[in-house]
Design an enzyme around this catalytic site. Sequence first.
Site, PDB file in Angstrom:
ATOM      1  N   ASP A  35      20.846  62.195 -20.333  1.00  0.00           N
ATOM      2  CA  ASP A  35      21.334  63.471 -19.812  1.00  0.00           C
ATOM      3  C   ASP A  35      22.349  64.013 -20.823  1.00  0.00           C
ATOM      4  O   ASP A  35      23.528  63.660 -20.797  1.00  0.00           O
ATOM      5  CB  ASP A  35      21.974  63.267 -18.436  1.00  0.00           C
ATOM      6  CG  ASP A  35      22.426  64.568 -17.797  1.00  0.00           C
ATOM      7  OD1 ASP A  35      22.591  65.574 -18.518  1.00  0.00           O
ATOM      8  OD2 ASP A  35      22.624  64.587 -16.567  1.00  0.00           O
ATOM      9  N   GLU A 127      32.727  58.286 -14.758  1.00  0.00           N
ATOM     10  CA  GLU A 127      31.618  59.162 -14.382  1.00  0.00           C
ATOM     11  C   GLU A 127      31.205  58.718 -12.987  1.00  0.00           C
ATOM     12  O   GLU A 127      30.354  57.855 -12.819  1.00  0.00           O
ATOM     13  CB  GLU A 127      30.472  59.047 -15.387  1.00  0.00           C
ATOM     14  CG  GLU A 127      29.486  60.198 -15.301  1.00  0.00           C
ATOM     15  CD  GLU A 127      28.418  59.991 -14.252  1.00  0.00           C
ATOM     16  OE1 GLU A 127      28.726  60.153 -13.047  1.00  0.00           O
ATOM     17  OE2 GLU A 127      27.292  59.673 -14.632  1.00  0.00           O
ATOM     18  N   GLU A 136      27.352  58.136  -2.726  1.00  0.00           N
ATOM     19  CA  GLU A 136      27.705  56.828  -3.294  1.00  0.00           C
ATOM     20  C   GLU A 136      29.186  56.501  -3.139  1.00  0.00           C
ATOM     21  O   GLU A 136      29.583  55.360  -3.312  1.00  0.00           O
ATOM     22  CB  GLU A 136      27.297  56.689  -4.766  1.00  0.00           C
ATOM     23  CG  GLU A 136      25.799  56.726  -4.997  1.00  0.00           C
ATOM     24  CD  GLU A 136      25.425  56.535  -6.453  1.00  0.00           C
ATOM     25  OE1 GLU A 136      26.306  56.707  -7.332  1.00  0.00           O
ATOM     26  OE2 GLU A 136      24.269  56.195  -6.715  1.00  0.00           O
ATOM     27  N   HIS A 285      20.752  65.340 -14.666  1.00  0.00           N
ATOM     28  CA  HIS A 285      20.017  64.376 -13.828  1.00  0.00           C
ATOM     29  C   HIS A 285      20.443  64.461 -12.365  1.00  0.00           C
ATOM     30  O   HIS A 285      19.770  63.925 -11.494  1.00  0.00           O
ATOM     31  CB  HIS A 285      20.194  62.955 -14.364  1.00  0.00           C
ATOM     32  CG  HIS A 285      21.507  62.321 -14.031  1.00  0.00           C
ATOM     33  ND1 HIS A 285      22.673  62.575 -14.729  1.00  0.00           N
ATOM     34  CD2 HIS A 285      21.846  61.437 -13.059  1.00  0.00           C
ATOM     35  CE1 HIS A 285      23.654  61.879 -14.213  1.00  0.00           C
ATOM     36  NE2 HIS A 285      23.192  61.177 -13.189  1.00  0.00           N
TER      37      HIS A 285
END
Length: 350
Positions: A35, A127, A136, A285
């Site tokens: 990405d 990230e 998440e 992505h």
Amino acid sequence: MSHVVKKRKLDKTRQDRLYFDSYTDVTIHEEMIADHVRTSTYRNAITRNGESFQGKVVLDVGAGTGVLSIFCAQAGARKVYAVEACSIAEQAVKIVKLNDLEDKVEVVRGTVETVDLPEMVDVIVSEWMGYALLHESMLNSVLYARDKWLKPGGLILPNRAELYIAPVMDPVVEDRLHFWYTVKDQYGVDMSCMSDFARGCIMNSDITVTNVNLEDVLSHPARFAELDLNTVTVEELRALKGHFRCECFGSAAVNAFCVYFTVTFPCGADKPLVLSTSPFKPETHWKQAVLYLDAPVRVEQDTPVTGEVSMFPSEESARFVCVRVDFTVGEHKRQSKTFSIPDWSYEPQL
């Protein structure tokens, strides 16, 4: 004899294990490194903050293959602690060695909540963003690291996040629903009644992660939430809410909402860098999160679409995000719908 299949709530230990196990395969790391928007923005942000890295100590939360840690070392960091909980840490060790940075980058296996660092850090890099930003729940770990390991006045990259929403018209859905009206002409069998069934299957309560074509976006996006990573708390993330108002461009049928995010990297006196997952920007992505309505709603030029977005953890798995949208289209009655990302971690309970 029939069996009733129930969704079983996963305990936190199993939630975490399933989450970390998902990062043991090469595919997800290949996708992230490939990405270009993601990886080059992080590299540029670190490079442009060179003075903040020179001779400083850095913590990389969820380091993965260690690429961000290496960027930090190349920018002049004295020490980088690359904290990674899953087995990809073994590959990170090899990559660090291959780049002759063993004296600067130390891969620490474990979660940031459980590892013990020998010193406080000047910079946190991570990230952490998931689908719809908060899927998440990795941001929770970044905030933990901020409160425990970051020196007062330390730098966080990125340090701000924003969430946006816009009404969209997905023509693929309409084509799929119309398909059942074409079967009779092709095969002599009327299957038009399947359209309602198909609508329930397609326009369900799942958060669909896909690329939205910019021509299908029906208004200027509206920002409904902003997070300052220097001050936001875990408690605030558990009940994130914001209002929005959009005005449609022209005559169309709204059949979904599109949600996306941006994150911002401060660059000292220079203009901040923004990593955007907008459908108006180059593809990433993360794509966009699409929330399908139960039925399309017609709009005209300047038709207002207003409402409130609420984001909160799923009851079954705290790492999964739920999105509730309370909305009004023009003069239509206010509607509400709650969405979630399909949870592959459920186990059948007979």
